[in-house]
Design a protein around this motif. Structure first.
Motif, PDB file in Angstrom:
ATOM      1  N   LEU A  46       0.824  -1.204   0.000  1.00 38.09           N
ATOM      2  CA  LEU A  46       0.000   0.000   0.000  1.00 38.09           C
ATOM      3  C   LEU A  46       0.861   1.258   0.000  1.00 38.09           C
ATOM      4  O   LEU A  46       1.918   1.295   0.629  1.00 38.09           O
ATOM      5  N   SER A  47       0.374   2.293  -0.683  1.00 32.76           N
ATOM      6  CA  SER A  47       1.045   3.590  -0.700  1.00 32.76           C
ATOM      7  C   SER A  47       0.177   4.600   0.055  1.00 32.76           C
ATOM      8  O   SER A  47      -0.943   4.285   0.471  1.00 32.76           O
ATOM      9  N   PHE A  48       0.687   5.818   0.197  1.00 31.46           N
ATOM     10  CA  PHE A  48      -0.110   6.858   0.845  1.00 31.46           C
ATOM     11  C   PHE A  48      -1.396   7.115   0.073  1.00 31.46           C
ATOM     12  O   PHE A  48      -2.446   7.347   0.671  1.00 31.46           O
ATOM     13  N   GLU A  49      -1.324   7.072  -1.260  1.00 29.96           N
ATOM     14  CA  GLU A  49      -2.523   7.293  -2.069  1.00 29.96           C
ATOM     15  C   GLU A  49      -3.588   6.246  -1.759  1.00 29.96           C
ATOM     16  O   GLU A  49      -4.777   6.567  -1.671  1.00 29.96           O
ATOM     17  N   LEU A  53      -4.842   6.339  13.271  1.00 26.78           N
ATOM     18  CA  LEU A  53      -4.044   7.558  13.129  1.00 26.78           C
ATOM     19  C   LEU A  53      -2.586   7.313  13.505  1.00 26.78           C
ATOM     20  O   LEU A  53      -1.675   7.860  12.879  1.00 26.78           O
ATOM     21  N   ASN A  54      -2.359   6.482  14.511  1.00 25.34           N
ATOM     22  CA  ASN A  54      -0.987   6.136  14.883  1.00 25.34           C
ATOM     23  C   ASN A  54      -0.298   5.353  13.763  1.00 25.34           C
ATOM     24  O   ASN A  54       0.907   5.501  13.541  1.00 25.34           O
ATOM     25  N   PHE A  55      -1.056   4.522  13.063  1.00 21.19           N
ATOM     26  CA  PHE A  55      -0.517   3.818  11.892  1.00 21.19           C
ATOM     27  C   PHE A  55      -0.093   4.819  10.822  1.00 21.19           C
ATOM     28  O   PHE A  55       0.990   4.727  10.252  1.00 21.19           O
ATOM     29  N   LEU A  56      -0.934   5.804  10.568  1.00 21.86           N
ATOM     30  CA  LEU A  56      -0.595   6.845   9.593  1.00 21.86           C
ATOM     31  C   LEU A  56       0.663   7.601  10.032  1.00 21.86           C
ATOM     32  O   LEU A  56       1.536   7.898   9.209  1.00 21.86           O
ATOM     33  N   LEU A  57       0.790   7.870  11.308  1.00 25.65           N
ATOM     34  CA  LEU A  57       1.986   8.535  11.833  1.00 25.65           C
ATOM     35  C   LEU A  57       3.228   7.679  11.597  1.00 25.65           C
ATOM     36  O   LEU A  57       4.263   8.189  11.146  1.00 25.65           O
ATOM     37  N   ARG A  58       3.133   6.385  11.872  1.00 27.80           N
ATOM     38  CA  ARG A  58       4.273   5.493  11.630  1.00 27.80           C
ATOM     39  C   ARG A  58       4.641   5.466  10.147  1.00 27.80           C
ATOM     40  O   ARG A  58       5.820   5.416   9.796  1.00 27.80           O
ATOM     41  N   CYS A  59       3.643   5.517   9.281  1.00 29.02           N
ATOM     42  CA  CYS A  59       3.904   5.548   7.838  1.00 29.02           C
ATOM     43  C   CYS A  59       4.670   6.816   7.462  1.00 29.02           C
ATOM     44  O   CYS A  59       5.604   6.762   6.658  1.00 29.02           O
ATOM     45  N   ILE A  60       4.273   7.937   8.033  1.00 33.86           N
ATOM     46  CA  ILE A  60       4.949   9.202   7.747  1.00 33.86           C
ATOM     47  C   ILE A  60       6.391   9.151   8.242  1.00 33.86           C
ATOM     48  O   ILE A  60       7.315   9.571   7.552  1.00 33.86           O
ATOM     49  N   GLU A  61       6.586   8.620   9.421  1.00 30.33           N
ATOM     50  CA  GLU A  61       7.922   8.593  10.025  1.00 30.33           C
ATOM     51  C   GLU A  61       8.890   7.669   9.288  1.00 30.33           C
ATOM     52  O   GLU A  61      10.080   7.946   9.211  1.00 30.33           O
ATOM     53  N   ARG A  62       8.397   6.579   8.738  1.00 27.97           N
ATOM     54  CA  ARG A  62       9.309   5.619   8.099  1.00 27.97           C
ATOM     55  C   ARG A  62       9.081   5.499   6.594  1.00 27.97           C
ATOM     56  O   ARG A  62       9.431   4.493   5.992  1.00 27.97           O
ATOM     57  N   ARG A  63       8.542   6.518   6.005  1.00 26.62           N
ATOM     58  CA  ARG A  63       8.112   6.468   4.606  1.00 26.62           C
ATOM     59  C   ARG A  63       9.186   5.991   3.644  1.00 26.62           C
ATOM     60  O   ARG A  63       8.931   5.147   2.819  1.00 26.62           O
ATOM     61  N   GLU A  64      10.392   6.524   3.710  1.00 28.49           N
ATOM     62  CA  GLU A  64      11.431   6.157   2.756  1.00 28.49           C
ATOM     63  C   GLU A  64      11.980   4.754   3.000  1.00 28.49           C
ATOM     64  O   GLU A  64      12.401   4.077   2.075  1.00 28.49           O
ATOM     65  N   GLU A  65      11.960   4.324   4.243  1.00 21.08           N
ATOM     66  CA  GLU A  65      12.483   3.004   4.590  1.00 21.08           C
ATOM     67  C   GLU A  65      11.451   1.900   4.369  1.00 21.08           C
ATOM     68  O   GLU A  65      11.788   0.722   4.408  1.00 21.08           O
ATOM     69  N   ALA A  66      10.197   2.273   4.176  1.00 25.83           N
ATOM     70  CA  ALA A  66       9.107   1.302   4.134  1.00 25.83           C
ATOM     71  C   ALA A  66       9.111   0.432   2.887  1.00 25.83           C
ATOM     72  O   ALA A  66       8.644  -0.696   2.920  1.00 25.83           O
ATOM     73  N   PRO A 117       9.131   0.439  -1.801  1.00 26.01           N
ATOM     74  CA  PRO A 117       8.974   1.201  -3.047  1.00 26.01           C
ATOM     75  C   PRO A 117       7.724   2.075  -3.091  1.00 26.01           C
ATOM     76  O   PRO A 117       7.682   3.054  -3.833  1.00 26.01           O
ATOM     77  N   ARG A 118       6.718   1.754  -2.321  1.00 27.64           N
ATOM     78  CA  ARG A 118       5.484   2.550  -2.337  1.00 27.64           C
ATOM     79  C   ARG A 118       5.398   3.515  -1.154  1.00 27.64           C
ATOM     80  O   ARG A 118       4.331   4.030  -0.854  1.00 27.64           O
ATOM     81  N   GLY A 119       6.494   3.771  -0.501  1.00 27.43           N
ATOM     82  CA  GLY A 119       6.477   4.589   0.709  1.00 27.43           C
ATOM     83  C   GLY A 119       6.755   6.063   0.513  1.00 27.43           C
ATOM     84  O   GLY A 119       6.865   6.793   1.483  1.00 27.43           O
ATOM     85  N   SER A 120       6.841   6.531  -0.731  1.00 22.13           N
ATOM     86  CA  SER A 120       7.187   7.936  -0.948  1.00 22.13           C
ATOM     87  C   SER A 120       5.998   8.853  -0.641  1.00 22.13           C
ATOM     88  O   SER A 120       4.842   8.488  -0.849  1.00 22.13           O
TER      89      SER A 120
END
Length: 160
Positions: A60-63, A91-104, A106-109
């Motif tokens: 999954l990506s942010f989109e 919301l905490n899941f969304l926060l974790r996604c934001i914090e580790r976006r580049e490390e997550a 290929p779809r983490g940008s």
């Protein structure tokens, strides 16, 4: 046993997400609302968080997370999800996604446009009736505003 079965199933889903990745999107996308809904049960919260974390960036990506139907906006809507723990966990899941976006994966940008959508969603949750939801929302806004990417931080500051 219900909790054990659900937890083991989520471990298996996590392994599939880690191993197969993007190809699992059409199969895993419908699971997002069910998983966020399961987080209302305190015995399953850790398993749900781990499973969702393994989905983000690989499947999954942010989109995808911000789709209008059956995604995070629906899961944090107080009218549709009455349980504050489920809204906070999402919301905490969304926060974790934001914090580790580049490390997550290929779809983490995170683009400035998506950052603006996240900021709008977060701002709409500042009026939630539960304090833990408002606190998680503030953490999201702080993470966006303190982003090392100047474009993302500027978009978040403008939207607030």
């Amino acid at each position: 046993t219900h909790f054990a079965v659900n937890s083991k199933a989520m471990v298996a889903l996590s392994m599939l997400a880690d191993g197969v990745g993007e190809k699992m999107f059409p199969h895993f996308r419908p699971l997002l609302p069910q998983l966020t809904g399961l987080s209302k049960d305190k015995k399953l919260t850790n398993a749900v968080n781990s499973c969702l974390d393994s989905f983000f960036g690989k499947v999954l990506s942010f989109e995808h997370l911000l789709d209008k139907e059956d995604a995070i906006p629906t899961a944090v809507d107080e009218k549709k999800q009455k349980n504050a723990l489920a809204r906070t966990s999402t919301l905490n899941f969304l926060l974790r996604c934001i914090e580790r976006r580049e490390e997550a994966g290929p779809r983490g940008s995170l683009s400035p446009g998506v950052s603006k959508r996240i900021t709008k969603l977060a701002c709409s949750k500042l009026k939630d009736s539960d304090a833990s939801v408002r606190k998680a929302t503030m953490s999201i806004l702080q993470a966006l505003m303190s982003s090392e990417d100047v474009d993302i931080a500027d978009v978040a500051k403008e939207a607030v």
